[in-house]
Every structure is written in C-alpha cells, then in structure tokens.
Design an enzyme around this catalytic site. Structure first.
Site, PDB file in Angstrom:
ATOM      1  NE  ARG A 258       4.800   2.876  -0.938  1.00 53.75           N
ATOM      2  CZ  ARG A 258       3.736   2.949  -0.182  1.00 53.75           C
ATOM      3  NH1 ARG A 258       2.959   4.011  -0.245  1.00 53.75           N
ATOM      4  NH2 ARG A 258       3.435   1.978   0.648  1.00 53.75           N
TER       5      ARG A 258
ATOM      6  CD  GLU B  54       6.409   0.058   6.102  1.00 50.32           C
ATOM      7  OE1 GLU B  54       5.655  -0.271   7.050  1.00 50.32           O
ATOM      8  OE2 GLU B  54       6.074  -0.054   4.909  1.00 50.32           O
TER       9      GLU B  54
ATOM     10  CE  LYS C 134       1.721  -3.570   4.569  1.00 45.44           C
ATOM     11  NZ  LYS C 134       2.445  -2.319   4.300  1.00 45.44           N
TER      12      LYS C 134
HETATM   13  C1  3PG Z   1       1.074   2.239   2.701  1.00 47.11           C
HETATM   14  O1  3PG Z   1       1.561   1.270   2.196  1.00 47.11           O
HETATM   15  O2  3PG Z   1       0.987   3.351   2.155  1.00 47.11           O
HETATM   16  C2  3PG Z   1       0.630   2.057   4.083  1.00 47.11           C
HETATM   17  O3  3PG Z   1      -0.278   1.055   4.128  1.00 47.11           O
HETATM   18  C3  3PG Z   1       0.157   3.296   4.728  1.00 47.11           C
HETATM   19  O4  3PG Z   1      -1.163   3.440   4.573  1.00 47.11           O
HETATM   20  P1  3PG Z   1      -1.865   4.746   5.128  1.00 47.11           P
HETATM   21  O5  3PG Z   1      -1.309   5.892   4.326  1.00 47.11           O
HETATM   22  O6  3PG Z   1      -3.324   4.497   4.812  1.00 47.11           O
HETATM   23  O7  3PG Z   1      -1.568   4.846   6.574  1.00 47.11           O
END
Ligand code: 3PG
Length: 212
Positions: free
Chosen positions: A51, A47, A134
């Site tokens: 961002r 994924e 999710k």
């Molecule tokens: C996110 O959207 O950043 C994910 O949920 C990842 O979360 P994490 O960095 O806590 O694994």
C-alpha cells in the site's frame, strides 16, 4: 503451485504464531529493524501490505532477517503477485479473490491466503482447493460468532481472520476450532514506528505471542 499446495504452505505459516502482524511501511529504513523486533518478540510470519511506495523494497529488506517469513499483503492484481514474488515474498495475502489473481499465484508459485467474507465466497475458494483462507474484514463481516457458525457446515476451511482484531478480541477468534491465527496491525503502532521504538514493538509482539 496448486491451490491445495498453496493452502498446505499457508497453514504451515499460519501455525508459526497466533498473530501475523499486518505491516504498512512508509520509511524503508524501518523495514529491517521492525522485522527484527517482531521476530524477537516471537512473531516470525510478517505481512507487508503493498500500500506504500516502499512496500516491495521493504519486503526485500525484511526477507534477509533471520527467522522471519515475510509475505506480501493487499495483493490485488497479477502484477502485484509477480512483483511480490520477485521481491522475495514467501506468501501472499489478498482481501478478496479473483480468477486472475488466483491464476497468477499458481503461475508464480506464491502460496496465497485468499480473502473471503461470505459462505459463497468461502465455498467458491474451497471448490478450487483453498482450504486456508483469510476472513476479511473480520469484525465488520460478523467477527468470531460468524466464523463459529461457518465452522458447522464448512469445518474443512481454516481461517486467518483480519480486520478490527486487537489484543482485546483476539482470544475470541483463537479459541475457535477453525482458526489458525489472526492478523492485525496493532502490534505495529504508527507512533512506535515513527519513534523507532523497536523495544515497544518487541514487547507488543511478545504479548501477542502469549495469546496462545
Ligand atoms: C488490513 O488490511 O489493514 C488488515 O485487515 C489490518 O486490519 P487492522 O488494522 O484492523 O488490524
């Protein structure tokens, strides 16, 4: 693509491995070697979060990596869905769900893993046909005990929890009957990325793969 069809595809992708790496790509040059390192460690579903300015090009670069199934995360708007699909994303992930976002996934044929955090949100998505969701932000929203409790009244919804999950607590989730996989960024540490330490990424991916 109907929500039911999207969830079928999402389930297939979630079953590829116990962990879906959540990836933030700042430097486009990292994209392909990073994807190769994760796939080599046994984590094919990736994924890439929308961002950073490099995200869409990173998806394009990773889509060519053999054995990988690259999706786009942090989908917030119909424009995100359109751009993710055009970049070659095979699936989408969103922190929550809006009607406009869901309509766009149907229109652009992008299997979505829509985010939910409460019983009502989960039920609203189920009503539309999303049986794979999710759970976000997982640890902050109640963690594995919450998902275990939700599994009693709503066993037909399966989850990929994400947010605050690491090697330490992943097994708490993976042991539940309503969990297909977990998502997390811990397999792609910023310092390893900065060093281009792909062997370390492959080691972390293999460790994650061995969780189940
Ligand atoms: C996110 O959207 O950043 C994910 O949920 C990842 O979360 P994490 O960095 O806590 O694994």
């Amino acid at each position: 693509m109907t929500p039911a069809e999207q969830s079928l595809k999402a389930a297939e992708i979630c079953r590829l491995a116990p962990v879906v790496p959540v990836i933030v790509v700042e430097d486009l040059a990292h994209a392909a070697p990073l994807a190769r390192a994760l796939v080599a460690g046994g984590l094919p579903a990736l994924e890439v979060t929308l961002r950073t300015p490099a995200a869409l090009e990173a998806i394009r670069a990773m889509a060519d990596v053999e054995g990988g199934v690259v999706g786009a995360g942090t989908l917030l708007t119909p424009a995100d869905v359109k751009a993710a699909k055009a970049a070659g994303a095979k699936f989408g992930v969103s922190p929550g769900a809006t009607d406009r976002l869901l309509d766009a996934c149907a229109e652009y044929d992008l299997p979505l893993l829509p985010g939910a955090a409460t019983a009502s949100e989960i039920m609203a998505l189920l009503e539309k046909g999303y049986t794979v969701q999710k759970f976000f932000p997982a640890e902050q929203a109640g963690g594995a005990p919450y998902l275990k409790s939700i599994g009693s009244p709503i066993p037909q919804v399966k989850f990929c929890p994400t947010g605050g999950i690491s090697l330490k607590n992943a097994r708490d989730y993976l042991g539940l009957s309503n969990i297909l996989c977990v998502g997390g960024s811990w397999v792609v540490p910023k310092d390893a990325l900065a060093r281009g330490d792909w062997a370390e990424v492959t080691r972390l991916a293999a460790e994650a793969r061995a969780l189940r």
